[in-house]
Structures are given as C-alpha cells and as structure tokens.
Design an enzyme around this catalytic site. Structure first.
Site, PDB file in Angstrom:
ATOM      1  N   TYR A   1     -14.728   3.972   7.237  1.00  0.00           N
ATOM      2  CA  TYR A   1     -15.403   2.758   6.760  1.00  0.00           C
ATOM      3  C   TYR A   1     -16.897   2.758   7.077  1.00  0.00           C
ATOM      4  O   TYR A   1     -17.419   1.860   7.731  1.00  0.00           O
ATOM      5  CB  TYR A   1     -14.682   1.514   7.299  1.00  0.00           C
ATOM      6  CG  TYR A   1     -13.303   1.411   6.708  1.00  0.00           C
ATOM      7  CD1 TYR A   1     -13.112   0.830   5.458  1.00  0.00           C
ATOM      8  CD2 TYR A   1     -12.192   1.976   7.342  1.00  0.00           C
ATOM      9  CE1 TYR A   1     -11.853   0.779   4.873  1.00  0.00           C
ATOM     10  CE2 TYR A   1     -10.938   1.941   6.756  1.00  0.00           C
ATOM     11  CZ  TYR A   1     -10.781   1.334   5.529  1.00  0.00           C
ATOM     12  OH  TYR A   1      -9.540   1.297   4.935  1.00  0.00           O
TER      13      TYR A   1
ATOM     14  N   CYS B   1      -3.536   2.584  -4.533  1.00  0.00           N
ATOM     15  CA  CYS B   1      -4.461   3.397  -3.748  1.00  0.00           C
ATOM     16  C   CYS B   1      -4.410   4.804  -4.342  1.00  0.00           C
ATOM     17  O   CYS B   1      -3.498   5.586  -4.038  1.00  0.00           O
ATOM     18  CB  CYS B   1      -4.076   3.415  -2.266  1.00  0.00           C
ATOM     19  SG  CYS B   1      -5.206   4.471  -1.329  1.00  0.00           S
TER      20      CYS B   1
ATOM     21  N   ASP C   1     -13.176   3.220  -0.795  1.00  0.00           N
ATOM     22  CA  ASP C   1     -12.449   3.539   0.420  1.00  0.00           C
ATOM     23  C   ASP C   1     -12.836   4.937   0.882  1.00  0.00           C
ATOM     24  O   ASP C   1     -13.231   5.780   0.064  1.00  0.00           O
ATOM     25  CB  ASP C   1     -10.951   3.490   0.050  1.00  0.00           C
ATOM     26  CG  ASP C   1     -10.039   3.301   1.230  1.00  0.00           C
ATOM     27  OD1 ASP C   1     -10.534   3.051   2.325  1.00  0.00           O
ATOM     28  OD2 ASP C   1      -8.814   3.398   1.024  1.00  0.00           O
ATOM     29  N   HIS C   2     -12.748   5.149   2.186  1.00  0.00           N
ATOM     30  CA  HIS C   2     -12.881   6.489   2.780  1.00  0.00           C
ATOM     31  C   HIS C   2     -14.033   7.311   2.223  1.00  0.00           C
ATOM     32  O   HIS C   2     -13.843   8.447   1.776  1.00  0.00           O
ATOM     33  CB  HIS C   2     -11.582   7.286   2.586  1.00  0.00           C
ATOM     34  CG  HIS C   2     -10.428   6.672   3.313  1.00  0.00           C
ATOM     35  ND1 HIS C   2      -9.217   7.292   3.414  1.00  0.00           N
ATOM     36  CD2 HIS C   2     -10.304   5.511   3.980  1.00  0.00           C
ATOM     37  CE1 HIS C   2      -8.399   6.516   4.091  1.00  0.00           C
ATOM     38  NE2 HIS C   2      -9.033   5.423   4.449  1.00  0.00           N
TER      39      HIS C   2
ATOM     40  N   HIS D   1       0.862  -1.184   0.000  1.00  0.00           N
ATOM     41  CA  HIS D   1       0.000   0.000   0.000  1.00  0.00           C
ATOM     42  C   HIS D   1       0.898   1.235   0.000  1.00  0.00           C
ATOM     43  O   HIS D   1       1.846   1.310   0.781  1.00  0.00           O
ATOM     44  CB  HIS D   1      -0.865  -0.028   1.268  1.00  0.00           C
ATOM     45  CG  HIS D   1      -1.937   1.006   1.286  1.00  0.00           C
ATOM     46  ND1 HIS D   1      -1.688   2.320   1.554  1.00  0.00           N
ATOM     47  CD2 HIS D   1      -3.267   0.913   1.056  1.00  0.00           C
ATOM     48  CE1 HIS D   1      -2.834   2.995   1.492  1.00  0.00           C
ATOM     49  NE2 HIS D   1      -3.797   2.158   1.189  1.00  0.00           N
TER      50      HIS D   1
ATOM     51  N   HIS E   1      -7.526   0.542  -4.716  1.00  0.00           N
ATOM     52  CA  HIS E   1      -8.362   1.280  -3.764  1.00  0.00           C
ATOM     53  C   HIS E   1      -8.936   2.482  -4.505  1.00  0.00           C
ATOM     54  O   HIS E   1      -8.186   3.366  -4.925  1.00  0.00           O
ATOM     55  CB  HIS E   1      -7.537   1.783  -2.577  1.00  0.00           C
ATOM     56  CG  HIS E   1      -7.203   0.720  -1.581  1.00  0.00           C
ATOM     57  ND1 HIS E   1      -6.550   0.985  -0.399  1.00  0.00           N
ATOM     58  CD2 HIS E   1      -7.457  -0.605  -1.570  1.00  0.00           C
ATOM     59  CE1 HIS E   1      -6.406  -0.139   0.288  1.00  0.00           C
ATOM     60  NE2 HIS E   1      -6.943  -1.116  -0.404  1.00  0.00           N
TER      61      HIS E   1
END
Ligand code: DNO
Length: 388
Positions: free
Chosen positions: A364, A279, A347-348, A241, A306
């Site tokens: 999340y 990501c 994500d987020h 990541h 991501h």
C-alpha cells in the site's frame, strides 16, 4: 467505475486531503481499532463516516468486516458471532455504507514471501516464491506431510537455492513476510507484537483439523444465509475477496479460487446481495484462471473491483505485473462498460520514489499506487471516449 482508495484511518500517513488531490472519489476502509468479532456500533460507524465526509469524500466500501475464524471452521460459538456480524451490518446499513468486502480464507489472508523484490527499474514490489514458501512450510512450520504438497521440481529448487541461504536472519524475515507483516493490518490473527508468531500460527492451523473444502463451503453458505435478511433490509452488497493465491495452501482448504468455486458460492445463496470482489490480481495468481473471461462472466455479480494483475512464472512463482498489462486493460474495459458505478481501487503497486522509507503497510505505497491510479484512470477515460 468509482475511483476509490484503501485508506487505513486517521493515523494513515496518506491523508484524505492528499487523496482528493489525486482524483480519488471514494474511500475504502474499516474500523481497524475494533477487534475481530466485536460489534461495530452505530456511533463508531458514524464517527468514521463523518470524518471522511467532512473532508469532501465518501465511505464507499468496507474492507473488511472480518469473519471470525470460528464462523469459518464452524465452532460452537459461531451463532453468537454471526449475530454480532449482523448487528455490525445493520449499523453500517443505517449509516448508508452499503458495500462490504470480506474473505473466507482460513487462518492466512493473502500470502507473499518477499515484500521488497527488486525490479529492474529500481522500484520494488511484492513477490511469491514457491520454493521459499515450501521452505517455510516444511522447515519452519514443520507441518506434518507438507513435502507431499509440493512438486519434485519445487523441492529440488528449495534444496538447491533456498535452504543454503536460510540463516537465522533470513528465516526470521520469511516468517515476518508470510505471517506477520502481510497479516497484522488485515485480519489481526497475528500482530507485530506477537513474540512467538510461529507457535501461534501452528495453533491456528490446528483449528482446521478435519475441515475440508466441502465443510468450509457449507460453513460459508450457513453464514451467508444467516446474514442475507439484514443485507436485504439495508440493501447491503456483500462481496467476498478471492483467495490469494487461489489454491489450497499449508494444508488448508480454500474455496474461492476458480470459475467453479465462484459459481458454487453464488448459486449456493442465489441473492444479488451475495456477490464478488473481483480481485483480478488474486485470480490471476493461478495459472488455471483466465481473468478476462471471468470478468465477463461475473460482472453482474461483482460489487467491488481490485485493479491489479499478476504474472505466473514457469516455476510456480508469481509477481505483480504492470497496471498497463493488456489483460488488466481488458478487465477494466469489461467493468467500465458493464458496471459504470462499481467501486474500484488499485492495489499492490510498487514502492518507488521514497515509498520504501515511509513504513506503509505491505502493498500500500503512496507514489506507486498514485501512478497506478493515473494509469487506470487513463484506461477508463479512453474506454469512455470510445463509447461516445
Ligand atoms: C491484501 C488484500 C486482502 C483483502 C482481504 C479482504 O492486500 O487484498 O487482505 O483486503 O482479503 O477481506
């Protein structure tokens, strides 16, 4: 891309039955109950796999199989820890779980100063305020030489806008946001039960005295070279990541921050099993990165995506942008075309429609992520139909 979802195990308030109803195809999870550095036995791996499969889904990605600090800073016990890591990988391989996300960030995984930033539409989201981060570093941690790591503008903003409103409560909240709530559920260095998180954090920082980016890079290559034979044997794809945010922080080196860094770790261990978690959100939190270009350049070595994106503001702050941001649409187009089977999770996403009262892990939410997944699914369907 395969539509996946980060799920935190049988105690997650968001159940697998709920996820099937909203179009999720694969699950991203970890054995969160096993402490960092201990072996994931075949028995424990199979229990999780069966739990997921009995509910009509598959375990697509491990996020994360955490890398112990000692492997990162090169402690005397690292070889033993790497052996355990290899055992865990072999057990995942035997169970047929073949995509493993990890990170190589010292001490602090991702960083945010605000978990409830008010958006104009009534939703809230994550936010990184550089002046507040500087305040944490200089006035709460009290790190030696910290001032020198921030520009004059940031320091002036800190003095004018942050310091005057930092009463005991605001200081406590900042500590919670930066080193507790964002960290406990991802790597376990600091947990909600720690009474003295700042002291503990300072001692973790000490472990990296004298470790610069080159040493950290060498330690990452050492780790990857050691685990590659197991990855080849079981066809496991490792995907690091990127650092979030993609720059050195708190005096710690960070080595997955930009094009050159990505090229360097891929070339250091030139095996297709050594790959990237793309990501888009972490990479876009650095104004130096062009995420659409990076996606095109590294699609072939990307094993996991991501889907989220950040907007960097002129003062160095950054916030999460919409999942319909044109840059993210471009990134999704690249992966949907080049890697049609790669697992992808949103994500987020924002907190909305009661998410805020549910106690979800920071970033999340349920409704916010569901809406984001709907958006990303729509983008993917459009791209697929254009290709026909
Ligand atoms: C934050 C996450 C990270 C990520 C790890 C992977 O929301 O994206 O914590 O899971 O860095 O090892």
């Amino acid at each position: 891309m395969e539509k996946t979802w980060r799920w935190f195990g049988p105690n997650d308030k968001i159940t697998l039955e709920m996820l099937r109803q909203i179009g999720v195809e694969g699950i991203v999870t970890a054995l969160h109950h096993i402490p960092n550095g201990e072996v994931w036995t075949l028995d424990e791996v199979m229990k999780m796999k069966n739990y997921i499969e009995e509910r009509g889904l598959r375990w697509s990605v491990v996020e994360s199989l955490p890398v112990a600090e000692s492997i990162k800073y090169g402690g005397s016990d690292r070889d033993g820890l790497i052996e355990r890591y290899k055992e865990s990988l072999a057990n995942l391989g035997k169970a047929g779980v073949r995509t493993v996300c990890y990170n190589f960030m010292p001490v602090l995984d991702w960083a945010r100063t605000d978990l409830d930033y008010q958006n104009a539409d009534g939703t809230t989201n994550l936010y990184f305020n550089l002046a507040e981060f500087a305040y944490f570093d200089i006035h709460i941690l009290g790190r030696e030489g910290a001032d020198a790591d921030y520009g004059a503008d940031t320091l002036a903003r800190m003095d004018a806008e942050v310091t005057p409103r930092m009463d005991a409560d605001a200081r406590r909240r900042l500590v919670e946001n930066i080193i507790v709530k964002t960290q406990g559920f991802v790597n376990g260095n600091i947990s909600e039960n720690d009474l003295q998180p700042v002291e503990k954090f300072r001692s973790l920082l000490e472990l990296y005295k004298g470790i610069d980016a080159d040493t950290l890079r060498a330690n990452m290559a050492y780790f990857l070279n050691a685990i590659m034979p197991v990855c080849r044997e079981y066809n496991i794809n490792m995907c690091v990541h990127p650092d979030d945010p993609p720059m050195p922080i708190l005096g710690l080196p960070r080595i997955v921050t930009c094009d050159d860094d990505i090229e360097a770790f891929l070339n250091a261990v030139p095996d297709p099993h050594n790959g990237l978690t793309f990501c888009a959100g972490s990479l876009s939190a650095g104004a130096h990165n062009d995420v659409t270009e990076l996606a095109r350049k590294y699609a072939a070595r990307t094993h996991f995506v991501h889907a989220r994106i950040c907007r960097v503001l002129p003062d160095g702050d950054f916030r999460e942008s919409s999942h319909l941001d044109p840059r993210l649409i471009d990134v999704i187009r690249t992966f949907e075309r080049e890697c049609p089977d790669v697992p992808m999770r949103v994500d987020h996403a924002p907190l909305m429609l009661g998410d805020g009262e549910m106690g979800y892990n920071a970033g999340y939410s349920f409704h916010g992520r569901m809406l984001a997944l709907g958006m990303v699914s729509g983008i993917m369907a459009t791209i697929d139909s254009e290709q026909k």
